[in-house]
Design a protein around this motif. Sequence first.
Motif, mmCIF file in Angstrom:
data_model
loop_
_atom_site.group_PDB
_atom_site.id
_atom_site.type_symbol
_atom_site.label_atom_id
_atom_site.label_comp_id
_atom_site.label_asym_id
_atom_site.label_seq_id
_atom_site.Cartn_x
_atom_site.Cartn_y
_atom_site.Cartn_z
ATOM 1 N N LEU A 1 42.485 46.110 38.805
ATOM 2 C CA LEU A 1 42.933 44.558 38.381
ATOM 3 C C LEU A 1 41.479 43.683 38.716
ATOM 4 C CD1 LEU A 1 44.934 42.799 37.044
ATOM 5 C CD2 LEU A 1 45.495 42.109 39.533
ATOM 6 N N ALA A 2 40.864 44.204 39.568
ATOM 7 C CA ALA A 2 39.585 43.143 39.846
ATOM 8 C C ALA A 2 38.577 43.470 38.832
ATOM 9 C CB ALA A 2 39.354 43.414 41.381
ATOM 10 N N VAL A 3 38.286 44.860 38.651
ATOM 11 C CA VAL A 3 37.482 45.279 37.678
ATOM 12 C C VAL A 3 37.661 44.744 35.982
ATOM 13 C CG1 VAL A 3 36.401 47.302 36.349
ATOM 14 C CG2 VAL A 3 36.672 47.177 39.057
ATOM 15 N N ALA A 4 39.172 45.023 35.711
ATOM 16 C CA ALA A 4 39.476 44.383 34.611
ATOM 17 C C ALA A 4 39.415 42.940 34.400
ATOM 18 C CB ALA A 4 40.852 44.651 34.374
ATOM 19 N N VAL A 5 39.461 42.088 35.392
ATOM 20 C CA VAL A 5 39.450 40.601 35.346
ATOM 21 C C VAL A 5 37.891 40.438 35.090
ATOM 22 C CG1 VAL A 5 39.550 38.519 36.552
ATOM 23 C CG2 VAL A 5 41.469 40.080 36.332
ATOM 24 N N TYR A 6 37.078 41.176 35.749
ATOM 25 C CA TYR A 6 35.575 40.848 35.772
ATOM 26 C C TYR A 6 35.087 41.271 34.438
ATOM 27 C CZ TYR A 6 30.734 41.801 36.870
ATOM 28 O OH TYR A 6 29.343 41.541 36.588
ATOM 29 N N CYS A 7 35.356 42.568 33.752
ATOM 30 C CA CYS A 7 34.921 42.808 32.679
ATOM 31 C C CYS A 7 35.474 41.852 31.607
ATOM 32 C CB CYS A 7 35.472 44.247 32.300
ATOM 33 S SG CYS A 7 34.949 45.580 33.019
ATOM 34 N N ILE A 8 36.608 41.211 31.651
ATOM 35 C CA ILE A 8 37.195 40.351 30.559
ATOM 36 C C ILE A 8 36.440 39.082 30.620
ATOM 37 C CG2 ILE A 8 39.014 39.061 29.690
ATOM 38 C CD1 ILE A 8 40.835 41.399 30.533
ATOM 39 N N THR A 9 36.194 38.646 31.789
ATOM 40 C CA THR A 9 35.632 37.154 31.886
ATOM 41 C C THR A 9 33.935 37.262 31.861
ATOM 42 O OG1 THR A 9 35.583 37.277 34.439
ATOM 43 C CG2 THR A 9 37.478 36.211 33.139
#
Length: 80
Positions: free
Chosen positions: A49-57
């Motif tokens: 989840l942290a990687v997904a949020v980092y990639c999206i933002t």
Amino acid sequence: DPRGLYVCETGGKKESLQVHYRMCQNCIEVDAPTISGIVIADVVATLFLAVAVYCITGHDRGHTSRASDRQNLISNELYQ
């Protein structure tokens, strides 16, 4: 089965204790591998989840607003 009437006798004095015990019929035994599996799955899900949020933002960081490049400046002979 620990249910029943327990009697303790000391020095001629007699005390009794009634024990009621309910067995768990729908319980699941949780052992060390199960707990470690749950913890590892939680850590992996949190990292994902942290990687997904980092990639999206993270994609918006390199772009700057170019609104000032597109503005039509009003000509003012006094300040030219």
